[in-house]
Design an enzyme around this catalytic site. Structure first.
Site, short mmCIF file in Angstrom:
data_model
loop_
_atom_site.label_atom_id
_atom_site.label_comp_id
_atom_site.label_asym_id
_atom_site.label_seq_id
_atom_site.Cartn_x
_atom_site.Cartn_y
_atom_site.Cartn_z
N TYR A 123 -25.10 -37.34 5.77
CA TYR A 123 -25.58 -38.67 5.39
C TYR A 123 -26.40 -39.30 6.50
CZ TYR A 123 -22.03 -40.97 8.33
OH TYR A 123 -21.27 -41.41 9.39
N LEU B 84 -22.89 -37.72 18.38
CA LEU B 84 -24.02 -37.99 17.50
C LEU B 84 -25.06 -38.79 18.27
CD1 LEU B 84 -25.16 -37.86 14.56
CD2 LEU B 84 -24.21 -40.15 14.27
N GLU C 260 -17.51 -40.42 22.48
CA GLU C 260 -18.03 -41.60 21.78
C GLU C 260 -16.88 -42.33 21.12
OE1 GLU C 260 -20.81 -40.15 18.86
OE2 GLU C 260 -19.49 -38.51 18.29
N LYS D 169 -24.50 -35.17 11.17
CA LYS D 169 -23.96 -36.41 10.61
C LYS D 169 -23.28 -36.08 9.28
CE LYS D 169 -25.23 -41.31 10.29
NZ LYS D 169 -24.29 -41.80 11.31
#
Length: 285
Positions: free
Chosen positions: A32, A202, A178, A146
């Protein structure tokens, strides 16, 4: 009633239906993107499309659509202005549940819009800082894709909520990666530090904008490995995402970060970031 896109059609959201045998539903076999549109124009649209292409290529899902045309029309049909587009592409449905798949599958493509929050309207004083915990990063090693397989992210965010805080930060092999749905920054002696780009994180579009703004305004930054001790010893810690902007973290695992309030480097970056966003949202840039 909003309009959504599903497999070549722009239809009312109530009419959108996907097969129960769709691999995105059964296996999370899908990727996505979330793309901001300001004044009806996609922000860093090509970068988002390139990241989507990277994800599709990495998982071998067909990439043969005019993504910009789909998103541009969807935004226009939903009134234009300041909207974000959620775009999901699954491997499709074979009409049965099977781990194996064939090349004949056609991807399922879905997109919808939501309003963009005016982060800049709150101002520095009204931004509420976060508290966080550090958790083991149990995700797979291709976080640069993703993917919609977000169960680990969901579980750690719920763990944070159960512990009375708002965010969870991932740590893998002694290095911070993250947050649950955000990139990580810390500040020490006026210098911004953020984990290096790798398959473990990401590459956030907002992350790249923050580094670009830092470069433009003479704020030093480095992309480095960050361990737990360096994190807790930071003067400031922030997280960033396309939907939340740049938010300070003032406590991690019950330990105060720096002075326990919004730091001066964060205040400067928030002002730069929110000003940049405000200009896009109002059409004054």
């Amino acid at each position: 009633m909003s309009t959504v896109y599903l497999n070549g059609q722009f239809i009312p959201e109530e009419e959108a239906k996907v097969s129960v045998f769709d691999r995105g539903f059964l296996f999370g076999d899908s990727v996505y993107e979330v793309v901001p549109y300001y004044q009806g124009v996609g922000f860093r649209l090509q970068e988002h499309i390139d990241r989507l292409a990277h994800s599709l290529r990495a998982v071998s899902i067909k990439n043969a659509q005019d993504w910009q045309a789909i998103m541009d029309k969807l935004v226009a049909l939903n009134g234009g202005g300041n909207l974000s587009v959620y775009l999901q592409v699954t491997r499709g449905s074979a009409g049965k549940r099977s781990h194996a798949y064939g090349d004949e599958l056609e991807p399922t493509i879905f997109a919808c819009c939501t309003d963009i929050k005016d982060v800049w309207q709150a101002g520095v004083d009204e931004v509420v800082p976060l508290k966080a915990i550090v958790t083991e990063d149990l995700r797979w090693h291709r976080c640069d894709i993703k993917s919609t397989c977000l169960l680990p992210n969901i579980l750690v965010l719920q763990q944070a909520k159960d512990e009375g805080v708002q965010e969870a930060l991932f740590s893998r092999d002694g290095k911070l990666t993250e947050g649950s749905a955000c990139n990580l920054f810390l500040v020490k002696r006026g210098v911004i530090y953020t984990p290096k780009r790798s398959s473990e994180i990401l590459g956030g579009i907002t992350r790249e904008l923050i580094l670009e703004l830092a470069d433009q305004h003479g704020i030093q930054y480095q992309e480095i490995d960050i361990d737990y001790e360096r994190l807790l010893a930071a003067d400031e810690v922030w997280v960033s995402s396309s939907t939340r902007g740049v938010i300070p973290i003032v406590e991690i695992d019950g330990q105060q970060i720096g002075e326990g309030n919004k730091g001066p480097v964060w205040m400067r970056m928030f002002t730069l970031f929110s000003g940049f966003q405000r200009a896009l949202m109002t059409g004054s840039k």
